[in-house]
Write a protein that holds these residues in place. Structure first.
Motif, PDB file in Angstrom:
ATOM      1  N   ALA A 228       0.692  -1.178  -0.022  1.00  0.00           N
ATOM      2  CA  ALA A 228       0.097   0.011  -0.019  1.00  0.00           C
ATOM      3  C   ALA A 228       0.853   1.455   0.088  1.00  0.00           C
ATOM      4  CB  ALA A 228      -0.881  -0.111   1.143  1.00  0.00           C
ATOM      5  N   LEU A 229       1.750   1.470   0.942  1.00  0.00           N
ATOM      6  CA  LEU A 229       2.726   2.425   0.952  1.00  0.00           C
ATOM      7  C   LEU A 229       3.590   2.612  -0.246  1.00  0.00           C
ATOM      8  CD1 LEU A 229       3.599   2.273   4.827  1.00  0.00           C
ATOM      9  CD2 LEU A 229       2.406   3.912   3.838  1.00  0.00           C
ATOM     10  N   ALA A 232       1.032   3.622  -3.258  1.00  0.00           N
ATOM     11  CA  ALA A 232       0.433   4.847  -3.131  1.00  0.00           C
ATOM     12  C   ALA A 232       1.587   6.105  -3.833  1.00  0.00           C
ATOM     13  CB  ALA A 232       0.167   5.151  -1.741  1.00  0.00           C
ATOM     14  N   SER A 355      -6.514  -1.644  -0.041  1.00  0.00           N
ATOM     15  CA  SER A 355      -5.504  -0.797   1.036  1.00  0.00           C
ATOM     16  C   SER A 355      -4.755  -0.069   0.061  1.00  0.00           C
ATOM     17  CB  SER A 355      -4.777  -1.992   1.605  1.00  0.00           C
ATOM     18  OG  SER A 355      -5.233  -2.488   2.512  1.00  0.00           O
ATOM     19  N   VAL A 359      -4.917   3.781   0.458  1.00  0.00           N
ATOM     20  CA  VAL A 359      -3.967   4.860   0.717  1.00  0.00           C
ATOM     21  C   VAL A 359      -3.550   5.705  -0.208  1.00  0.00           C
ATOM     22  CG1 VAL A 359      -1.362   4.657   1.445  1.00  0.00           C
ATOM     23  CG2 VAL A 359      -3.092   2.986   2.418  1.00  0.00           C
ATOM     24  N   TRP A 363      -2.985   9.788   0.002  1.00  0.00           N
ATOM     25  CA  TRP A 363      -1.681  10.110  -0.233  1.00  0.00           C
ATOM     26  C   TRP A 363      -2.027  11.471  -1.384  1.00  0.00           C
ATOM     27  CZ3 TRP A 363      -0.722   7.703   3.648  1.00  0.00           C
ATOM     28  CH2 TRP A 363       0.622   7.866   4.564  1.00  0.00           C
ATOM     29  N   ALA A 379       5.559   8.410   3.191  1.00  0.00           N
ATOM     30  CA  ALA A 379       5.196   7.046   2.814  1.00  0.00           C
ATOM     31  C   ALA A 379       6.693   6.356   3.131  1.00  0.00           C
ATOM     32  CB  ALA A 379       4.905   6.649   1.429  1.00  0.00           C
TER      33      ALA A 379
END
Length: 411
Positions: A228-229, A232, A355, A359, A363, A379
Motif C-alpha cells: 500500500a505504501l 501509493a 488498501s 492509501v 496520499w 510514505a
C-alpha cells in the motif's frame, strides 16, 4: 516441470510483458491527454482499485466452484476488450476520465479473478516440491518484463503518444489467453466441498483462515502495508518526475526499468538462500531491507543526478522484494489447503487492492496540501516501521494440523 507448466508460464509472461509495456499508461493519459492534476491522478488509481476489489469480492468462492483455466481465460479476454476501448474512444474523440476509471475497475476485478484461479491451478500443474522453483521463475520473468517494458514503452510513448502503450497491454492479455488454451492436460473437477451451494458467509472464509494462522496473518499484514505504501507513491512519482521535474517519458521508463535487473538476480537467488539460511531468516532479512531506501525518492531531482538516485533506490527495493516474493508465495500456497486457496488468495488480493486504493487516495489528498515530495517522503518514513509486523523466525514452516497424522497440513 512439464509442458503444461511451460504454457502456464508463457501465459504469465505474455500478460506481464504487456502490462509493463503499458507501465504508467493511465497516469500518462490522465496527465498528458486529460490535463489531470495530482489529486485526480491518485483518485483514478484509487477508485479503480477500490471498486474492482468490491466487484471481485464473491470471485474467490465462485472460482473454487469451477475449473480454473476457463476462469483465467475469461479474465484475460475481459481485460483485453476493456483496454481496447481506450484507444478506440481516443481516436473518435470520446475518451474521458470516467472511462479510464471504469476500465481500471474492470482490470482490477479481472486481476483478482485471475489470481484466485491461478494459485489453485498452479498446484495442479506442479508438485509441492516444485512450487518454489515455479514461483521463482514467475518472479524472475516479472522483473525481466519490468526491466524491459517501461524502457520500450517509454520510447514508444515518446514517439507515438501515451495511448499506444494500452495496445501493448491488451495484446499481452490476448496472448495470455491463447497460451492457456494451448494447455491440453485435463483439469481436475472441483472438489465436492467446493461444489456446495454458495453461502454469503463464504465470502469471509479467506480472511478467517488467514486470521487463524498466526505466521500467515503476520506475513499478510506486513505485505499489505508494504504494498500500500509503495504503490501509493506511484502516481505521485509520475506527477513529480513527469510533471514537476519535466522528465521525458524515456527517462521515466529507464529509471524504473533498469533497476529490475536486481529483480531477476534476486529471484534466482531465493531458492539458494532458503536452502542455506532457512526460509524464515531470509524472509525476515529481505523483508527489512526492502523498506529501508524508498524514503530517498523524495529527493529526486532533474537531470542525471536525479536519475541515478531513483535507479539506486529502486535497485535496492526490487532486489530484496524479488527474494521475498517467491518465498512468500510458496509459504502461502503450502500453508493453505487446496479447497481454500481460491478464497484465501481472493481475500489477500482484495485486501491488497483495497488498501492500495485507500492509501493512494489519502496520499493524493496529502500531496495536494503538502506537495508531492513531502507525501512521498512520509510514505518512506512509515515504511521503516513495517518490519515490526513480520513473524518470528520460529513461526514460518508447515502449518500444524492436529486432525492429520503427524500433525502436518497436507499440501
Amino acid at each position: 516441470m512439464g509442458r503444461a507448466f511451460n504454457w502456464l508460464w508463457a501465459s504469465f509472461a505474455a500478460s506481464t510483458v504487456g502490462t509493463w509495456l503499458g507501465f504508467g499508461a493511465f497516469p500518462l493519459i490522465a496527465i498528458q491527454v486529460l490535463d489531470a492534476g495530482p489529486a485526480a491522478v491518485s483518485s483514478l488509481a484509487a477508485a479503480g482499485l477500490a471498486a474492482g476489489a468490491l466487484l471481485a469480492l464473491p470471485l474467490g468462492p465462485w472460482a473454487e466452484r469451477r475449473r480454473k483455466r476457463p476462469v483465467m481465460i475469461a479474465a484475460d479476454v475481459v481485460r483485453c476488450l476493456a483496454l481496447l476501448s481506450v484507444p478506440v474512444c481516443h481516436v473518435i474523440g470520446l475518451l474521458s476520465y470516467a472511462q479510464l476509471v471504469v476500465v481500471s475497475v474492470i482490470g482490477a476485478a479481472g486481476n483478482i479473478a485471475f489470481i484466485a484461479a491461478g494459485g489453485s491451478y498452479l498446484k495442479q500443474v506442479v508438485g509441492p516440491d516444485q512450487l518454489l522453483r515455479a514461483n521463482a521463475r514467475f518472479e524472475s520473468t516479472a522483473w525481466t518484463a519490468i526491466a524491459l517494458g517501461p524502457v520500450l514503452g517509454g520510447a514508444a510513448v515518446t514517439l507515438l503518444g501515451p495511448v499506444v502503450s494500452v495496445h501493448a497491454n491488451a495484446a499481452g492479455f490476448l496472448l495470455s489467453g491463447l497460451a492457456l488454451l494451448a494447455i491440453r492436460v485435463r483439469e481436475a473437477d472441483p472438489r465436492p466441498a467446493a461444489t456446495e451451494p454458495f453461502r454469503l458467509a463464504a465470502l469471509a472464509d479467506g480472511w478467517r483462515f488467514i486470521n487463524a494462522d498466526r505466521p500467515l496473518r503476520a506475513l499478510f499484514r506486513n505485505t499489505i502495508a508494504v504494498n500500500a505504501l509503495i504503490m501509493a507513491t506511484e502516481p505521485l512519482l509520475a506527477v513529480l518526475l513527469l510533471g514537476e521535474l519535466g522528465w521525458p517519458p524515456w527517462q521515466y521508463g529507464l529509471a524504473f526499468g533498469l533497476p529490475c535487473i536486481g529483480g531477476f538476480i534476486g529471484a534466482q537467488l531465493a531458492a539458494r538462500l532458503e536452502e542455506r539460511h532457512g526460509r524464515a531468516r531470509v524472509l525476515t532479512v529481505a523483508g527489512v531491507l526492502r523498506v529501508l531506501s524508498p524514503v530517498g525518492l523524495a529527493f529526486a531531482a532533474p537531470g542525471t543526478s536525479g536519475l541515478i538516485l531513483v535507479v539506486v533506490v529502486e535497485l535496492a527495493v526490487i532486489t530484496c522484494m524479488s527474494v521475498f516474493n517467491p518465498l512468500l508465495a510458496t509459504e502461502r500456497l503450502q500453508r493453505v489447503p487446496d479447497e481454500q486457496i481460491g478464497r484465501v488468495l481472493t481475500a489477500w488480493t482484495i485486501t491488497t487492492t483495497a488498501s492500495i486504493a485507500g492509501v493512494t487516495a489519502l496520499w493524493g489528498v496529502l500531496a495536494t496540501f503538502t506537495g508531492t515530495r513531502v507525501a512521498i517522503g512520509a510514505a518512506g518514513v512509515l515504511l521503516l516501521l513495517v518490519p515490526l509486523l513480520l513473524p518470528g523466525h520460529d513461526r514460518v514452516g508447515p502449518r500444524r494440523n492436529p486432525e492429520m497424522p503427524g500433525g502436518v497440513c497436507q499440501l
